[in-house]
Design an enzyme around this catalytic site. Structure first.
Site, PDB file in Angstrom:
ATOM      1  N   TYR A 141      18.265  28.560   7.896  1.00 40.93           N
ATOM      2  CA  TYR A 141      17.189  29.363   8.488  1.00 40.93           C
ATOM      3  C   TYR A 141      17.257  29.332  10.009  1.00 40.93           C
ATOM      4  O   TYR A 141      17.442  28.269  10.617  1.00 40.93           O
ATOM      5  CB  TYR A 141      15.828  28.827   8.042  1.00 40.93           C
ATOM      6  CG  TYR A 141      15.478  29.196   6.623  1.00 40.93           C
ATOM      7  CD1 TYR A 141      15.359  30.532   6.230  1.00 40.93           C
ATOM      8  CD2 TYR A 141      15.273  28.206   5.665  1.00 40.93           C
ATOM      9  CE1 TYR A 141      15.043  30.859   4.927  1.00 40.93           C
ATOM     10  CE2 TYR A 141      14.953  28.533   4.356  1.00 40.93           C
ATOM     11  CZ  TYR A 141      14.840  29.866   3.991  1.00 40.93           C
ATOM     12  OH  TYR A 141      14.543  30.198   2.708  1.00 40.93           O
TER      13      TYR A 141
ATOM     14  N   ARG B  50      -8.869  -0.414  16.056  1.00 42.67           N
ATOM     15  CA  ARG B  50      -8.910   0.403  14.845  1.00 42.67           C
ATOM     16  C   ARG B  50      -9.955  -0.236  13.935  1.00 42.67           C
ATOM     17  O   ARG B  50     -11.055   0.265  13.815  1.00 42.67           O
ATOM     18  CB  ARG B  50      -7.502   0.440  14.223  1.00 42.67           C
ATOM     19  CG  ARG B  50      -7.281   1.546  13.243  1.00 42.67           C
ATOM     20  CD  ARG B  50      -5.833   1.615  12.788  1.00 42.67           C
ATOM     21  NE  ARG B  50      -5.357   0.393  12.141  1.00 42.67           N
ATOM     22  CZ  ARG B  50      -4.179   0.261  11.548  1.00 42.67           C
ATOM     23  NH1 ARG B  50      -3.331   1.276  11.522  1.00 42.67           N
ATOM     24  NH2 ARG B  50      -3.818  -0.867  10.981  1.00 42.67           N
TER      25      ARG B  50
ATOM     26  N   LYS C 274       0.848  -1.208   0.000  1.00 39.69           N
ATOM     27  CA  LYS C 274       0.000   0.000   0.000  1.00 39.69           C
ATOM     28  C   LYS C 274       0.882   1.257   0.000  1.00 39.69           C
ATOM     29  O   LYS C 274       2.100   1.166   0.171  1.00 39.69           O
ATOM     30  CB  LYS C 274      -0.902  -0.019   1.229  1.00 39.69           C
ATOM     31  CG  LYS C 274      -0.152  -0.057   2.531  1.00 39.69           C
ATOM     32  CD  LYS C 274      -1.066  -0.278   3.711  1.00 39.69           C
ATOM     33  CE  LYS C 274      -0.253  -0.363   4.989  1.00 39.69           C
ATOM     34  NZ  LYS C 274      -1.000  -0.049   6.184  1.00 39.69           N
TER      35      LYS C 274
ATOM     36  N   MET D 280      13.582  23.980   1.607  1.00 36.43           N
ATOM     37  CA  MET D 280      12.740  23.305   0.608  1.00 36.43           C
ATOM     38  C   MET D 280      13.556  22.511  -0.416  1.00 36.43           C
ATOM     39  O   MET D 280      13.204  21.398  -0.794  1.00 36.43           O
ATOM     40  CB  MET D 280      11.858  24.335  -0.112  1.00 36.43           C
ATOM     41  CG  MET D 280      10.801  23.694  -0.996  1.00 36.43           C
ATOM     42  SD  MET D 280       9.837  24.905  -1.888  1.00 36.43           S
ATOM     43  CE  MET D 280       8.913  25.674  -0.593  1.00 36.43           C
TER      44      MET D 280
HETATM   45  C1  PLP Z   1      -3.279  -4.803   8.227  1.00 38.83           C
HETATM   46  C2  PLP Z   1      -1.804  -4.654   7.992  1.00 38.83           C
HETATM   47  N1  PLP Z   1      -1.057  -5.749   7.862  1.00 38.83           N
HETATM   48  C3  PLP Z   1       0.267  -5.671   7.646  1.00 38.83           C
HETATM   49  C4  PLP Z   1       0.909  -4.454   7.551  1.00 38.83           C
HETATM   50  C5  PLP Z   1       2.390  -4.407   7.324  1.00 38.83           C
HETATM   51  O1  PLP Z   1       3.057  -3.864   8.438  1.00 38.83           O
HETATM   52  P1  PLP Z   1       4.628  -3.673   8.476  1.00 38.83           P
HETATM   53  O2  PLP Z   1       4.957  -2.674   7.425  1.00 38.83           O
HETATM   54  O3  PLP Z   1       4.901  -3.162   9.840  1.00 38.83           O
HETATM   55  O4  PLP Z   1       5.243  -4.990   8.202  1.00 38.83           O
HETATM   56  C6  PLP Z   1       0.168  -3.295   7.695  1.00 38.83           C
HETATM   57  C7  PLP Z   1       0.826  -1.993   7.626  1.00 38.83           C
HETATM   58  O5  PLP Z   1       0.547  -1.052   8.298  1.00 38.83           O
HETATM   59  C8  PLP Z   1      -1.246  -3.394   7.913  1.00 38.83           C
HETATM   60  O6  PLP Z   1      -1.986  -2.302   8.065  1.00 38.83           O
END
Ligand code: PLP
Length: 357
Positions: free
Chosen positions: A252, A128, A34, A300
């Site tokens: 800065y 969550r 992701k 930047m």
């Molecule tokens: C549901 C779920 N599984 C697995 C992972 C993978 O986690 P990591 O990058 O800590 O291995 C994530 C990442 O946030 C996640 O949200």
């Protein structure tokens, strides 16, 4: 000018996947890609990790991007879908769905025409996503008798697996395994830290993200100690080198002051590239392969580096901000963040170059 550059290494990704398989030889691997594969490039990473058993994405658009690029294997939507339109799209693209609420169970019960493989998510303490332990049994039975559902698997997510010996993780795992016992359904618990630290979390499926990119999820051990190789190396060049006398400030607000007559290199990278503004003085970098430290506020487009101890530092020298030689997890504390956020934050302005893709 082609710098800054993020060099992405397909061999490193495959090496890290092999490390996952060595740790969890009996598990299948759902590679979490992701957020543009944690900033690395979702399509290229999916291609490099073609031998993963499935891919996990957060948003349906990410999955659709993968399908449009010709990725045909299993793709799991880690948050499921949120509307009838998304459900249709998910069916057309043959995505697997995480089901984390009773609303999503009902949505499937009202759907027809496609059988989804689903992952019922149990909330074991992260609070969550996930059905509660009280809801779990009924939700599972409803899914197993739902015409729109094919295979049902079970999952949960650990909230602090990197805390070795953490009672919370132990409880989460025990709660999940207890509820899954005797059901003969495939189970998934472990993220990267989970699969490194908690052998009992290496169930039929593991879900690594961060470690695939060669970054350590553990506070006390860097990637090299875990046998991982960084898949992203962020580099740029020095575009100026200047002498700064003792007592003068740099950048800065002059928040860094020369404690000695210093040589300061100005690197062509800044928060406009995703090198976070709050990376503080002292953060490590490599200049021409030699250790050096960030000096003062990141701007930047530019970042000052104390190169006083770098032999013959000059304009054009290569600077490594993180990656090979400077683990991102070593930089992250200087920015009061985690390596996840650093690599996710690389902007479009950074040239991406793949090797061994
Ligand atoms: C549901 C779920 N599984 C697995 C992972 C993978 O986690 P990591 O990058 O800590 O291995 C994530 C990442 O946030 C996640 O949200």
């Amino acid at each position: 000018m082609t710098f800054p550059t993020a060099t992405l290494d397909g061999d490193a990704l495959r090496h890290n996947l092999a490390a996952v398989r060595r740790l969890a030889p009996d598990s299948r691997v759902l590679a979490v890609i992701k957020a543009n594969a944690y900033g690395h490039g979702i399509v290229e990473v999916a291609r490099a990790l073609a031998t993963a058993d499935a891919f996990g994405v957060a948003r349906i658009g990410e999955g659709l991007t993968l399908r449009a690029a010709g990725i045909t294997g299993p793709i799991v939507l880690l948050e499921g879908v949120f509307s009838a339109v998304e459900l249709q799209q998910a069916a057309a693209a043959n995505f697997e769905l995480v089901v984390h609420s009773l609303e999503q169970v009902s949505q499937l019960e009202q759907s027809s025409g496609h059988r989804f493989d689903v992952w019922l998510k149990l909330n074991t303490g992260m609070n969550r996503l996930g059905v509660t332990p009280d809801e779990f049994s009924a939700a599972r039975q409803r899914l197993q008798s739902c015409a729109a559902v094919g295979r049902v698997r079970l999952m949960t997510h650990l909230f602090g697996a990197e805390e070795t010996g953490g009672a919370g993780t132990q409880e989460q795992i025990a709660r999940f395994l207890g509820l899954a016992a005797g059901l003969n359904l495939e189970r998934s618990i472990a993220n990267s830290a989970g699969l490194i630290v908690w052998p009992e979390a290496r169930t039929e499926w593991v879900r690594p993200g961060l470690m695939l990119y060669g970054i350590s999820p553990l506070p006390e051990q860097e990637s090299g100690h875990l046998g991982l190789r960084p898949a992203m190396t962020l580099t740029t060049q020095l575009i100026a080198v200047r002498r700064v006398p003792t007592g003068e400030g740099v950048g800065y607000n002059a928040i860094w002051r020369a404690g000695r007559d210093s040589l300061i290199g100005i690197a062509a990278i800044g928060y406009g590239d995703g090198y976070a503004r709050n990376v503080g003085s002292g953060a490590p970098a490599l200049v021409n392969g030699h250790p050096a430290q960030i000096a003062g506020r990141v701007s930047m487009d530019m970042t000052a580096i104390d190169v006083s101890d770098v032999p013959n530092a000059r304009i054009g020298d290569t600077v490594v901000l993180w990656g090979e030689g400077v683990p991102a997890e070593r930089v992250a504390p200087y920015a009061d963040t985690i390596a996840y956020e650093l690599v996710c934050g690389i902007t479009q302005r950074v040239t991406r170059v793949w090797k061994n893709s």
